[in-house]
Design a protein around this motif. Structure first.
Motif, short mmCIF file in Angstrom:
data_model
loop_
_atom_site.label_atom_id
_atom_site.label_comp_id
_atom_site.label_asym_id
_atom_site.label_seq_id
_atom_site.Cartn_x
_atom_site.Cartn_y
_atom_site.Cartn_z
N LEU G 75 0.83 -1.21 0.00
CA LEU G 75 0.00 0.00 0.00
C LEU G 75 0.85 1.25 0.00
O LEU G 75 0.42 2.31 -0.41
N GLY G 76 2.04 1.16 0.53
CA GLY G 76 2.89 2.32 0.71
C GLY G 76 3.26 2.43 2.17
O GLY G 76 2.69 1.75 3.02
N PRO G 77 4.22 3.29 2.47
CA PRO G 77 4.83 3.27 3.80
C PRO G 77 3.99 3.99 4.85
O PRO G 77 4.43 4.98 5.41
N VAL G 78 2.80 3.50 5.10
CA VAL G 78 1.91 4.21 6.01
C VAL G 78 1.08 3.21 6.80
O VAL G 78 0.89 2.08 6.38
N VAL G 79 0.60 3.69 7.92
CA VAL G 79 -0.44 2.97 8.65
C VAL G 79 -1.76 3.44 8.04
O VAL G 79 -2.04 4.64 8.06
N PRO G 80 -2.56 2.54 7.48
CA PRO G 80 -3.77 2.99 6.78
C PRO G 80 -4.78 3.57 7.75
O PRO G 80 -4.92 3.10 8.88
N VAL G 81 -5.50 4.60 7.32
CA VAL G 81 -6.52 5.21 8.18
C VAL G 81 -7.94 4.76 7.82
O VAL G 81 -8.86 5.04 8.59
N ASP G 82 -8.12 4.12 6.70
CA ASP G 82 -9.46 3.59 6.39
C ASP G 82 -9.84 2.62 7.51
O ASP G 82 -9.06 1.72 7.86
N PRO G 83 -11.04 2.78 8.09
CA PRO G 83 -11.37 1.97 9.28
C PRO G 83 -11.32 0.46 9.04
O PRO G 83 -10.85 -0.27 9.92
N LEU G 84 -11.76 -0.01 7.88
CA LEU G 84 -11.70 -1.46 7.64
C LEU G 84 -10.25 -1.94 7.62
O LEU G 84 -9.91 -2.96 8.23
N LEU G 85 -9.39 -1.20 6.92
CA LEU G 85 -7.97 -1.59 6.87
C LEU G 85 -7.32 -1.46 8.24
O LEU G 85 -6.53 -2.30 8.66
N TYR G 86 -7.64 -0.35 8.94
CA TYR G 86 -6.98 -0.11 10.22
C TYR G 86 -7.20 -1.24 11.22
O TYR G 86 -6.32 -1.56 12.01
N ARG G 87 -8.41 -1.86 11.20
CA ARG G 87 -8.67 -2.90 12.19
C ARG G 87 -7.62 -4.03 12.10
O ARG G 87 -7.27 -4.64 13.12
N LEU I 75 -8.76 11.06 6.26
CA LEU I 75 -8.07 12.24 5.73
C LEU I 75 -6.72 11.88 5.16
O LEU I 75 -6.17 12.60 4.34
N GLY I 76 -6.13 10.84 5.66
CA GLY I 76 -4.75 10.49 5.31
C GLY I 76 -3.93 10.41 6.58
O GLY I 76 -4.37 10.85 7.64
N PRO I 77 -2.73 9.86 6.46
CA PRO I 77 -1.96 9.50 7.67
C PRO I 77 -1.24 10.67 8.29
O PRO I 77 -0.03 10.68 8.37
N VAL I 78 -2.00 11.67 8.74
CA VAL I 78 -1.36 12.88 9.25
C VAL I 78 -2.18 13.42 10.41
O VAL I 78 -3.36 13.14 10.55
#
Lengths: 146, 146, 146, 146, 146, 146, 146, 146, 146, 146
Positions: G75-87, I75-78
């Motif tokens: 996905l890229g170097p991030v913690v995803p914020v979409d709620p389904l992904l975040y869980r 919003l994105g990871p910020v």
């Protein structure tokens, strides 16, 4: 962010003596903000300043040398979350580019020094709510060409 | 950080007209820093202010609505590396805790508002090198208890 | 990090003309590093410098104004990964604290200015392998007390 | 960034003896910056160097072995906020790409070594304000092809 | 991470020609990994190498100059998440300190150069599952003392 | 990065005994790099290996159980700044994508395992400067489809 | 996170045809999750799979080659914020260490492969609210000693 | 990531008693993964569960209250570098979007709960290498509209 | 943070029609905050809701399908820097732990759902300055044990 | 995030006395959330409030002064991973922009104060599962123009 041991001792001694930074301003003949910076290890005292402060606050002898050393400055590599501190970061976020435009229009390419610099804080009484006035004054440093 | 399209158009139009922010201050009866904030999408114009500016700078009609909208503010989630901008971050790093101590000693627990807030920039001429003076003035907001 | 359009045009025109930065140094009477900084939007040309450069490189008229504007400086909020650039970050990592000790021992509490500052690069020929010599020269700025 | 225990002991012993890094330079026949790097655990002493330093500063015997070990180098994974250190990061931000252009134009594709490398600091007296001169000298390493 | 335009063109042309990197190795007399590095803008071709490659892959004339320029190297300031790339980061995480111990025990204080450096990849056939063998070979650079 | 207590004890005992990792390789019949990994808590010993090491280095009895436990591996969530360690990160930055291209061309879609994996370090003597040779050997794992 | 162009085309074609991933599962004889991974450029099709999919979804001919290429995954170097992904990230945060304990107790030192790996999703109907069941199945890879 | 003191005590007591999590499962009538979560301060015991565990492991009385408190959960704000833990992050990177597509196709707009959730780990014996099977089962929570 | 194209079109159409979110609330029989969430791609419309909105705002036909799709939320990871948004982050910083204490004291170990959740905003008129009232209402989800 | 010592003592004393925050609300005549904020060093007590609390919880005399000091507020510069805390961050991610739209439509350009602000938590009993209701009430602060 942990508060350095010397800072804690200085703050505790000042509190125990019932002194404000404004009181220290009179004794040291330095501005209260500069003295608070010295308390937080962000400024360096002369021998005379360190001695006066040490005797006023009844510090241990080691403190004099520490107040005269050249500190490693700064809060650390973070955006502060304390609300009072954060507002200054927000001012940079919102008014940073406008300040850059106006400063460069008045002065040309360069910066306001944060070293040849003073900072004063005043309380402006106001019936609709008192106001904090922060005055920053720094030498303009034009970019050198070579 | 990319400069928004409207900001670029406003700066270009101002340059083409040979106007300074100080000139705009006279026309709009708003401070030059506030006007620069409006240029950078950090403030909101009234209909009257937007119209005056649009007619002075001969902007396209769409610009009026955009100047009156409520902007998403801030530079973005970064510590700026431009040297002029960075110095304000450094001031927070070095003088942040001292400012907190002095403001709280004078006012109690609370913050300086960055919303009910003004910011002025003056050029102080000095034979040893001109100085930039930035005056921030914000309402003190005490923490509410409930 | 994307290279700005003007930088790309300047580099392409210089290449097309077969000119080195050392050649430009002779024409502009400015150091080759400063000229490279101008190419990268990190410095501001006077009208005379911009015109000379524009005519030498046969730039479009808009370029003159852009070379004279006050740039938003810096690479961006990152530690560079290009190996040549990274080595300067590594020097700061390894020799930063030692430099701080030695500079403060020689000068007292303050900094080396990065604004009233020059930077030169020389090639030192050496049979065991040529050497890069970078000379940085910045005004010492002592911390002001107030 | 916390200062390692050995570094603190070395700095305290040097201060107690009233010695400058320049004084140590004479005894160890190494440059003052290299000696400061050794103090900060960024360089490795030979047995002879470690013994001389230990006897001069009256260190405990363990210190000799520690001065001779191969340190884990660097400040840590951060952009430093101390103003003196930060200026070197800012130089990389502002002059990094120009340095890359000029070095590669003079030398081809490769880097300045930060290992086969020396760094000197000199105080240049100047009536308009003394200047810090930092001279970095590193072997050029061309990229190997295979 | 976006793939540069030239890289995309090179990979597409190679695919269209049905060539492997091993095929290119024979034509250019350079290792397949070095050639892949050239494709990704991480290495610099000589005029002869660039011409051979351009004629073999029928590239547009501009490509020759671009292959000969000095690239801004690196993936960007991130830990890669692609699983193949990440494993090399994991090897550094798990075996970094052990490698440091063993290299320094064998060589003393210094580093393995990543510039005077070669990297080969071989397929080792194995009935229990083929194996990837990566051989890195870099000059040992001892820390200079001065 | 702090060095774990057990690692420090193991390194100190090894030093006190005057043993190299190559010496331990002979006793344990494991590669020196694997043994260094065990020292740094990155690998797990069998009971036999732990006992041999404990008796050779005269460790306290607790150490045996700790050497046999399953460690939490890795340096921590950072890009290392130690120059020796950093070079391996730089190799990933510069040669990561080229390695991916070549490995996938030779093997198909998959990765080199970092678990079914060995790593050897050899000193290649060379009159122009000795060379470090690192050989990584990992099982190719093709992506499973389902 | 931007959705790749091919992914958008595949999703749009699937929607236009009124097909579910479960429908595609029947045609391709691959699990619906693997097919969704192929859509998102996280898996590689064989020529047969790519052709079947291209003809079913009436894709342009280029799509076949792209479906068969080896993608840059993640996905890229991030913690995803979409709620389904975040869980799924939260499950790692809360149950990561417990899973490590239990897996290592059952298997020894090693990992669950994410390459020799399958992932299935089932809908478990339940009067108190349907449940999502995710079954991950990966080969255990023991750490190799050498 | 430091292991909490209570966790260390629980793990040590369990080891000293020679018990596996599967053994504890029989005593507490809770799944072994949930018990491991309790060990790591990621779950809350009832008074009965805490007492049984304390008496089985001969814990000090304070432990009962601590096992019953509401913990601050999570590993901390990082992507874990331990290879076993990292694979679960990689699964999210590679299969996150495909899972989102398939879950939403089956269930509509919503998420899999990580609270009304169970997680089981099974060892699947396989002559080609045993397999780890992780079964996650969470209630589907549809987005509420209002 | 860039505003999605559909969001821009929806906001422009609403403005052109002179409608407030409160007006849309009456037509769609959904709360104004939920409708604003739909505008920003954070919620999913039913076919009926999408059609009503499309006809009211005279949207192009494609918009209906897009309003009914399952968005990638967030919003994105910020940490947002817009002052209005930031205050909600600050509330979490300052009152996060106190909320955790009080919620857990009242409910036990678990969370407030952000999915089975509603959010209302009301304007409370007050002569000393109007007040914003935000009411969040989420189902309590107790941690499942298994 | 480490819990401050005073917070730990306050929580332990409250637990030992068997008091809930709702009980403290009756004694101190302050809301339970505000009292929890005071426990966590996020609010400042008056002398009267500090004394009452100290006597009720039988705190040591030093605690009174500490409860009356002006705390450095906030959790620290991180996105919290505890699931209960994270949901408030997620609400900002998902509903942040919609809240901004609705607040600005109702009030104009400005923010909801997080200082002149109250926060209440109520348990709403519901046969389908109890609900957490969080009511935030902050003064609207319009942006000042100057």
């Amino acid at each position: 962010m942990s508060i350095p041991v010397l800072t804690q001792k200085l703050l505790a001694a000042k509190k125990a003596k019932g002194l404000s930074f404004a009181d220290l301003e009179k004794v040291l003949a330095r501005d209260e903000v500069w003295i608070a910076a010295l308390f937080y290890g962000q400024a360096t005292a002369s021998e005379d300043e360190a001695s006066k402060l040490a005797s006023l606050l009844e510090l241990e002898p080691d403190a004099i040398a520490e107040l005269m050393s050249y500190p490693l400055k700064g809060l650390g590599p973070v955006v502060p979350v304390d609300p009072l501190l954060y507002r200054f970061y927000e001012i940079l976020q919102v008014y940073g580019m406008p300040m850059k435009e106006v400063i460069q229009e008045k002065f040309g390419d360069g910066i306001m020094s944060a070293i040849d610099f003073t900072l004063d804080i005043e309380k402006i009484e106001d019936p609709k709510g008192d106001r904090v006035q922060v005055t920053m004054n720094g030498k303009f440093l034009p970019y050198k060409k070579w």
